[in-house]
Enzyme design. Sequence first.
Site, short mmCIF file in Angstrom:
data_model
loop_
_atom_site.label_atom_id
_atom_site.label_comp_id
_atom_site.label_asym_id
_atom_site.label_seq_id
_atom_site.Cartn_x
_atom_site.Cartn_y
_atom_site.Cartn_z
N GLY A 55 0.86 -1.13 -0.08
CA GLY A 55 -0.05 -0.02 0.03
C GLY A 55 0.89 1.34 -0.13
O GLY A 55 0.15 2.29 0.23
N ASP A 57 2.86 4.22 -1.71
CA ASP A 57 3.16 4.42 -3.24
C ASP A 57 4.54 4.72 -3.62
O ASP A 57 5.02 4.40 -4.56
CB ASP A 57 2.27 5.86 -3.55
CG ASP A 57 0.87 5.80 -3.34
OD1 ASP A 57 0.30 4.87 -3.52
OD2 ASP A 57 0.31 6.73 -2.76
N HIS A 80 19.35 15.30 -13.48
CA HIS A 80 18.50 15.02 -14.51
C HIS A 80 16.93 14.89 -13.92
O HIS A 80 16.66 14.66 -12.92
CB HIS A 80 19.11 13.98 -15.36
CG HIS A 80 19.34 12.72 -14.77
ND1 HIS A 80 19.98 12.50 -13.72
CD2 HIS A 80 18.38 11.42 -14.71
CE1 HIS A 80 20.07 11.08 -13.27
NE2 HIS A 80 18.78 10.50 -13.81
N ASP A 84 14.04 9.02 -9.77
CA ASP A 84 14.98 8.62 -8.80
C ASP A 84 15.85 9.95 -8.46
O ASP A 84 16.72 9.81 -7.43
CB ASP A 84 15.60 7.22 -8.85
CG ASP A 84 16.41 7.57 -10.07
OD1 ASP A 84 16.18 7.97 -11.04
OD2 ASP A 84 17.69 6.75 -10.17
N ASP A 170 23.82 10.28 -12.87
CA ASP A 170 23.66 9.00 -13.73
C ASP A 170 24.43 9.49 -14.97
O ASP A 170 24.24 10.39 -15.46
CB ASP A 170 22.33 8.65 -13.89
CG ASP A 170 21.55 8.18 -12.61
OD1 ASP A 170 22.32 7.99 -11.70
OD2 ASP A 170 20.65 8.03 -12.81
N ASP A 202 28.44 7.10 -9.94
CA ASP A 202 27.19 6.18 -10.33
C ASP A 202 27.81 4.52 -10.41
O ASP A 202 28.52 4.18 -11.13
CB ASP A 202 26.65 6.63 -11.57
CG ASP A 202 25.42 5.53 -12.00
OD1 ASP A 202 24.88 4.93 -11.05
OD2 ASP A 202 25.13 5.72 -13.20
N HIS A 371 15.55 -2.49 -25.04
CA HIS A 371 15.94 -1.71 -24.12
C HIS A 371 17.46 -1.82 -23.77
O HIS A 371 17.96 -2.87 -23.92
CB HIS A 371 15.24 -1.98 -22.61
CG HIS A 371 15.48 -1.18 -21.54
ND1 HIS A 371 15.17 0.12 -21.56
CD2 HIS A 371 16.26 -1.42 -20.41
CE1 HIS A 371 15.93 0.69 -20.51
NE2 HIS A 371 16.27 -0.28 -19.88
N SER A 373 20.52 -0.10 -20.99
CA SER A 373 20.77 0.46 -19.62
C SER A 373 21.41 1.97 -20.04
O SER A 373 22.00 2.24 -20.95
CB SER A 373 21.86 0.03 -18.84
OG SER A 373 22.18 0.49 -17.61
N HIS A 375 23.18 3.43 -17.96
CA HIS A 375 24.12 3.61 -16.76
C HIS A 375 25.74 2.77 -17.43
O HIS A 375 25.42 1.96 -17.96
CB HIS A 375 23.74 2.87 -15.36
CG HIS A 375 22.64 3.58 -14.79
ND1 HIS A 375 22.65 4.64 -14.06
CD2 HIS A 375 21.34 3.26 -15.08
CE1 HIS A 375 21.45 4.84 -13.55
NE2 HIS A 375 20.49 4.14 -14.39
ZN ZN Z 1 19.20 7.54 -11.38
ZN ZN Z 2 18.57 8.50 -14.24
#
Ligand code: ZN
Ligand code: ZN
Length: 556
Positions: A55, A57, A80, A84, A170, A202, A371, A373, A375
Site C-alpha cells: 500500500g 506509493d 536530470h 529517482d 547518472d 554512479d 532496451h 541501460s 548507466h
Molecule cells: Zn538514477
Molecule cells: Zn537516471
Amino acid sequence: MKMKMKHAKNEDIPLRIIPLGGLGEVGKNMMVYEYNGQMLIVDAGLMFPENDMLGIDYIIPDFDYILANRENVCGVIITHGHEDHTGAVQHLMEQISAPIYATPLTRGLLEVKLAKGGMLSRVQIVTVEANDEVEIGPFKVEFFHVCHSIPDGVGLGITTPAGLVIHTGDYKFDHTPVDNWPTDYAKLAEFAGRGVLALLADSTNADKPGWTPSERVIDPAFDAVFREAPGRIIVASFASLISRMQQVANAADKHNRKMAFVGTSMVENAKIAKKLGYLDLPDDLQVSIDQALKMKPKDVVLMSTGTQGEPTSIMGRLSTGTNRQFDLSSGDTVVLSSHPIPGNEESVYRTINRLFRRGANVIYDRVAPVHVSGHASQEEMKLLIHLVKPKYFIPMHGELRHLRQHAKIGVELGIPVENTAVIENGMVLEFHNGEMRMGERIPGGYVFVDGSSVGEVGPSVMREREILANDGFVLVSLTLDRHSCKLRTEPEIITRGFVHEPDAEDLLARTRQIIGEAVNCTSNGRMQEDLEQSVKSFLYTKTKRRPMVFISISQA
Ligand SMILES: [Zn+2]
Ligand SMILES: [Zn+2]
C-alpha cells in the site's frame, strides 16, 4: 592579510559529504555537500516500494538532517529528470526555500511535477546549461554534460574551499547517443589537471563487465518489431525516458504509423520535451489517443507507462482486461522497453504472462534488444576514474554489492584502499586538510508516502499490512450479559485470508470454547487484550500462522 586569515580559518572547517539516499539502495538519490554549515543539496529522488511494502506509493529520503538547519540550504541541484532524482522535490520544497538549479529539460519536467502539487509559484528555479559555472553559497559548481537515457543530464564539478569534488550523476559513455551529444570527456580530463580531491560516481551497473551498449542498438530492434507487427503496437516505458520516445517516433515515421501517448505523465512529459526541443515529433506524426483508437490498428503505435507490473498502470489494467479506454486484441504487439527494477521481477513477468494470455505478442528485453541501460558498465567506470584521477573515491547510486564492486574497480586501478569509502545513507564523510575521515552517523532511513500522507505510515503499520497479507485476520464478536458477565450467545467468528472456514470447523469450535473459558469480567479493562492474546497463541500452536485477531465486546 585578510586573505591569509580567511585561509587559516578555512583549514579548520571540514567539507562534509552527507548521503541521504541512493547509497546502499537503488533509488531516492540525495546527497548533501556541507561547508561551514552551508548546505548544497544534489538531487531529491523517490524509490518505488518493494513487494513487501504494502500500500505504499513511493519512498523518499529522510530529510531530518536538512530540516534541522533549513535556513542554511543555499541551493538544490537536480542532475536530470528521472524520478529517482526528482521524485521527492515537491516534498523537499514544501519545507525549504532555496533555489533549484536545473537544465532546461529537467526544469520543464520539474515544473510539471511542482505544478501538480500547486507548488510552482512558490519555488524559484534557475536554468543552467552544461558548461555553466555558478556560485552557490561557498561552492563553485561547474556543470558538464553526461549521456544517460534522458537528454540534458549533467554531472558536477564542485569547487569547495576543501578541494574539487566531482559528482557524476547518472552517466554512461555512449559514443552514439540518440541526441548526438556525448559525455564531456574533455571536461573530465581538465578537472584531473586541476587535481580532484574526491570522485563520487554512479555504481548502478558496477557488476556488469564490458561497455553498456549504445542507445542506437535499440533502433534496429524497433525497426524489426515495426516491420513485422501485424496490428497495433503498444510500447511501454518510463514516462521520463525521453530518448526512448524519440526512438519510437523515428520508427513510427519510418513505418508510416501515427503515434499517440497514453496516460497523463507520458502526455505531459512528451509535451514539455517537444516544446523545449528535446523531442523531435512532427505535428502530423502525433495523434491523440481518441484519434488513434479510431484508426486501423496497423496504422498506429501507442506509447504508455506501466513497465513494472504495477496493477493500476495502463499495462497492468490491459493485462487484466480492466482498462477503461481500450482493450487488447489479438494481433497487438506489446513492447516492454525497460528492465524490471530490482524487486519487481515477479510482478513484471506475471504481467507479461497475462498479456500473452489476452492474445498479445509481447517483446521484452530478454527476447530482443528493445532496451539498454542508461548507466555505465565496468569499462566505462575505469575510463572515468582514469580521466578524473581522483585522490579519494566514493561509489554512490547502488546497493551495497554495487558500491563494493565499484570500490574494487577503483582499487584495481591504483586508488589506495584507504582512499576509497564504501558508505551507506546517513554515514557522513569529512574532508579536512586534504584528508578523508568518517564523521558521525545521522538518520538515513525511509519515509513512506502513502496516498497523500507523508511519513505517517511507520514500520508498525507496514508490519500490520504484512500480517494481513500473509495470514489474514480473525474477527470475534462477543455479547456479554451486563449483570452476570456470561456470554449471552456463542462467540461469532469471521475470518478472511486465514483458513477456508468450512474446513476449519473444529479449529473455530475450539476457539469459541477457549474464548468462553477465558471470559473474565473482574479485570474488565484488560479482558479484550487478554482474549486477543489467548486466541492468537492458540491459533499459532494449531496452525503455525499469526493472523491479526480483533475481539469486539458488547454488553447487553
Ligand atoms: Zn538514477
Ligand atoms: Zn537516471
